[in-house]
Write an enzyme that holds these catalytic residues in place. Sequence first.
Site: not given
Ligand code: WQD
Length: 338
Positions: A125, A150, A154
């Site tokens: 990741s 988590y 990785k």
């Molecule tokens: C994306 C953006 C939030 C939800 C994920 C996985 C992580 C890794 C990478 C695998 C952020 C914003 C989110 C919401 C929002 N994948 N958001 N409202 O945090 O980049 O990480 O992908 O290994 O394990 O968790 O992804 O989709 O949670 O957030 O504003 O209800 O969307 O702040 O900027 P993230 P995400």
Amino acid sequence: MKILVTGGLGFIGSHTVVELQNKGYDVVIIDNCSNSSPDVLNRIQSITGKEPVFEQFDLREKNKVQDFFKRHDDIIGVIHFAASKAVGESVEKPLLYYENNLSTLVYILQQLENKTSASFIFSSSCTVYGQADELPITENAPVKIAESPYGNTKQIGEEIIRDTCKISPNLKAIALRYFNPTGAHPSAEIGELPIGVPQNLIPFITQTAIGLREQLSVFGDDYPTSDGTCIRDYIHVVDLAKAHVVALQRLIEDKNTTNYEVFNVGTGTGSTVLEVIQSFEKVSGQKLNYKIVGRREGDITAAYADTTKANTELGWKANNNLDDSLSSAWKWEQKVRG
Ligand code: WQD
């Protein structure tokens, strides 16, 4: 050629099984169904016409892993997805994450290290980079102190593989550092099925649009970006699945330069949260109900991939853009809830 896919009933795993079957591989899935359903097998078969072999057990049971490899001694490669992946949950239950994500990796590698030849693809990741100092992020960017157990599993997982490959030249491995997987298979037979309230942005958007959620909360608009919201690299899950097949073929055909390699897997394009919402409204023809709230703990400002290495050495490139990903995610949501 027989390939083991652990976690093969999950979101990325199931899409990878489809692409492996499309390329003529025989697939065996191990999944404990803690975050997936055996029904996905029929869905895979409806796409490819072939039902993968499936065994349901928990990879933490070492003796079952040993028995499995005795019965399937013709496995030439493993794509290892099986792991817990909720960032927030890992903070509350660190030992569950270290046990589940690392002991299972060790048990699989112990079965491969003595084989005359074995190819291993690891689901890693972009979280290993934390907030990278430079954008776009290359594979040479320093690995930062993990922001969650988590993310730490990785990082440690990559080190376990690297150290094992050092003393086992017959073991060839590639770690794929995913950016943000999203979307669904164009058939809408398989896709993301988050359990409970989705933590990730795209499923929360589609569940809000279909009426399952009242309103999307946008976590902060005071970041140093074009519109104040965070930037991520949203990669279509089918493109991501194909990257696994290309990486596996690279190892099987001995095209790797060393027996442990790392590749970033993203589109190379960053999108802000508001740009994602605008794209969704365009492809769905629906206004999305959202509000700006405070930042989410642990979020980084921006992450998007430098895909040069994957493009030039793997010969792989993402074909789908953000609109394609959101359109397929919306089609899937409508089919599942419709
Ligand atoms: C994306 C953006 C939030 C939800 C994920 C996985 C992580 C890794 C990478 C695998 C952020 C914003 C989110 C919401 C929002 N994948 N958001 N409202 O945090 O980049 O990480 O992908 O290994 O394990 O968790 O992804 O989709 O949670 O957030 O504003 O209800 O969307 O702040 O900027 P993230 P995400």
